[in-house]
Design a protein around this motif. Structure first.
Motif, PDB file in Angstrom:
ATOM      1  N   ASP A 121      -3.250   9.978   0.723  1.00  0.00           N
ATOM      2  CA  ASP A 121      -4.324   9.643  -0.200  1.00  0.00           C
ATOM      3  C   ASP A 121      -5.033  10.942  -0.555  1.00  0.00           C
ATOM      4  OD1 ASP A 121      -6.944   9.023  -1.212  1.00  0.00           O
ATOM      5  OD2 ASP A 121      -6.740   7.013  -0.363  1.00  0.00           O
ATOM      6  N   ARG A 122      -5.130  11.240  -1.814  1.00  0.00           N
ATOM      7  CA  ARG A 122      -5.708  12.532  -2.224  1.00  0.00           C
ATOM      8  C   ARG A 122      -7.159  12.694  -1.795  1.00  0.00           C
ATOM      9  NH1 ARG A 122      -5.274  11.780  -8.635  1.00  0.00           N
ATOM     10  NH2 ARG A 122      -5.396  14.020  -8.582  1.00  0.00           N
ATOM     11  N   GLN A 137       2.712  10.345  -9.924  1.00  0.00           N
ATOM     12  CA  GLN A 137       1.854  10.722 -11.039  1.00  0.00           C
ATOM     13  C   GLN A 137       1.231  12.097 -10.804  1.00  0.00           C
ATOM     14  OE1 GLN A 137       1.439   9.067 -14.071  1.00  0.00           O
ATOM     15  NE2 GLN A 137       0.572  11.068 -14.540  1.00  0.00           N
ATOM     16  N   ILE A 138       0.770  12.347  -9.590  1.00  0.00           N
ATOM     17  CA  ILE A 138       0.185  13.654  -9.261  1.00  0.00           C
ATOM     18  C   ILE A 138       1.237  14.750  -9.428  1.00  0.00           C
ATOM     19  CG2 ILE A 138      -0.734  15.056  -7.369  1.00  0.00           C
ATOM     20  CD1 ILE A 138      -2.139  12.434  -6.404  1.00  0.00           C
ATOM     21  N   GLU A 168       3.527   5.679  -5.861  1.00  0.00           N
ATOM     22  CA  GLU A 168       3.309   5.705  -7.317  1.00  0.00           C
ATOM     23  C   GLU A 168       2.255   6.742  -7.673  1.00  0.00           C
ATOM     24  OE1 GLU A 168       3.480   5.518 -11.184  1.00  0.00           O
ATOM     25  OE2 GLU A 168       4.939   4.502  -9.897  1.00  0.00           O
ATOM     26  N   GLU A 169       1.183   6.769  -6.924  1.00  0.00           N
ATOM     27  CA  GLU A 169       0.135   7.765  -7.170  1.00  0.00           C
ATOM     28  C   GLU A 169       0.676   9.178  -6.971  1.00  0.00           C
ATOM     29  OE1 GLU A 169      -3.895   9.194  -4.986  1.00  0.00           O
ATOM     30  OE2 GLU A 169      -3.843   7.071  -5.537  1.00  0.00           O
ATOM     31  N   THR A 207       3.473  11.409   1.940  1.00  0.00           N
ATOM     32  CA  THR A 207       2.449  11.404   0.907  1.00  0.00           C
ATOM     33  C   THR A 207       1.143  10.937   1.527  1.00  0.00           C
ATOM     34  OG1 THR A 207       1.899  10.802  -1.373  1.00  0.00           O
ATOM     35  CG2 THR A 207       2.818   9.047   0.015  1.00  0.00           C
ATOM     36  N   LYS A 265       0.835  -1.212   0.000  1.00  0.00           N
ATOM     37  CA  LYS A 265       0.000   0.000   0.000  1.00  0.00           C
ATOM     38  C   LYS A 265       0.866   1.258   0.000  1.00  0.00           C
ATOM     39  CE  LYS A 265      -3.620   2.656   0.388  1.00  0.00           C
ATOM     40  NZ  LYS A 265      -4.471   2.930  -0.752  1.00  0.00           N
ATOM     41  N   GLU A 311       2.191   1.761  -3.449  1.00  0.00           N
ATOM     42  CA  GLU A 311       1.087   2.205  -4.306  1.00  0.00           C
ATOM     43  C   GLU A 311       0.837   3.702  -4.106  1.00  0.00           C
ATOM     44  OE1 GLU A 311      -3.641   1.614  -3.884  1.00  0.00           O
ATOM     45  OE2 GLU A 311      -2.492  -0.262  -4.023  1.00  0.00           O
ATOM     46  N   MET A 312       0.893   4.158  -2.851  1.00  0.00           N
ATOM     47  CA  MET A 312       0.687   5.573  -2.572  1.00  0.00           C
ATOM     48  C   MET A 312       1.792   6.425  -3.181  1.00  0.00           C
ATOM     49  SD  MET A 312      -0.761   5.527   1.316  1.00  0.00           S
ATOM     50  CE  MET A 312      -1.220   7.259   1.273  1.00  0.00           C
TER      51      MET A 312
END
Length: 165
Positions: free
Chosen positions: A99-100, A23-24, A19-20, A97, A13, A16-17
């Motif tokens: 979660d948006r 991208q942001i 990676e997101e 980081t 997880k 994954e965060m």
């Protein structure tokens, strides 16, 4: 929200965060801060093993992650075009980081870190990371100068000191 030390079970997880987040950053004009592969998984594994990786959970779900440690950080030994406010022991946050969709998570994590560090926290960010710079200023961090990180690139250094207030 609850903050706890990360475990190896959290690693998928966490990655994954990140990676997101990369991208942001790319989508918002900041493609260089973490590039296409930072932070690297082996760094996070070491952070977890050393007890310096944390996650923030809400309703049992991981909504934030960051590195936190109290003690001298090699990144902050030299500061250029400025100076530190205080030479007392301090805490450090890196690689934060969130979660948006979980609004307020970064604020919660940074306020927690300031309290854990006894009111003295240092952090740095990339010049192009406008959202983080804006958040740090909103939370009362002072821009202190420039530091050079491990890969040789420059970052803006911030510090918050509550000691003596």
């Amino acid at each position: 929200m609850i903050i706890r030390k990360s475990t190896m079970e959290d690693l998928p997880k966490i990655m994954e965060m990140y990676e997101e987040a990369r991208q942001i950053m790319r989508d918002n004009g900041n493609p260089d801060q973490w590039g296409t592969s930072n932070p690297k998984e082996e760094w996070i594994v070491l952070d977890i093993e050393d007890g310096d990786s944390y996650v923030c959970t809400k309703d049992g779900e991981i909504v934030g992650t960051f590195y936190f440690r109290i003690g001298e950080d090699p990144t902050y030994r030299q500061i250029y075009d400025g100076s530190w406010m205080d030479d007392s022991p301090y805490g450090v946050v890196h690689r934060i980081t969130t979660d948006r969709k979980a609004r307020g998570t970064a604020t919660f994590c940074l306020n927690w870190a300031v309290r854990q560090a006894g009111g003295h926290l240092r952090i740095d960010t990339h010049e192009d990371n406008r959202p983080m710079r804006k958040l740090l200023e909103k939370l009362g961090f002072s821009r202190r100068g420039t530091v050079v990180v491990e890969d040789g690139t420059e970052r803006i250094a911030f510090e918050k000191v509550l000691i003596g207030e």
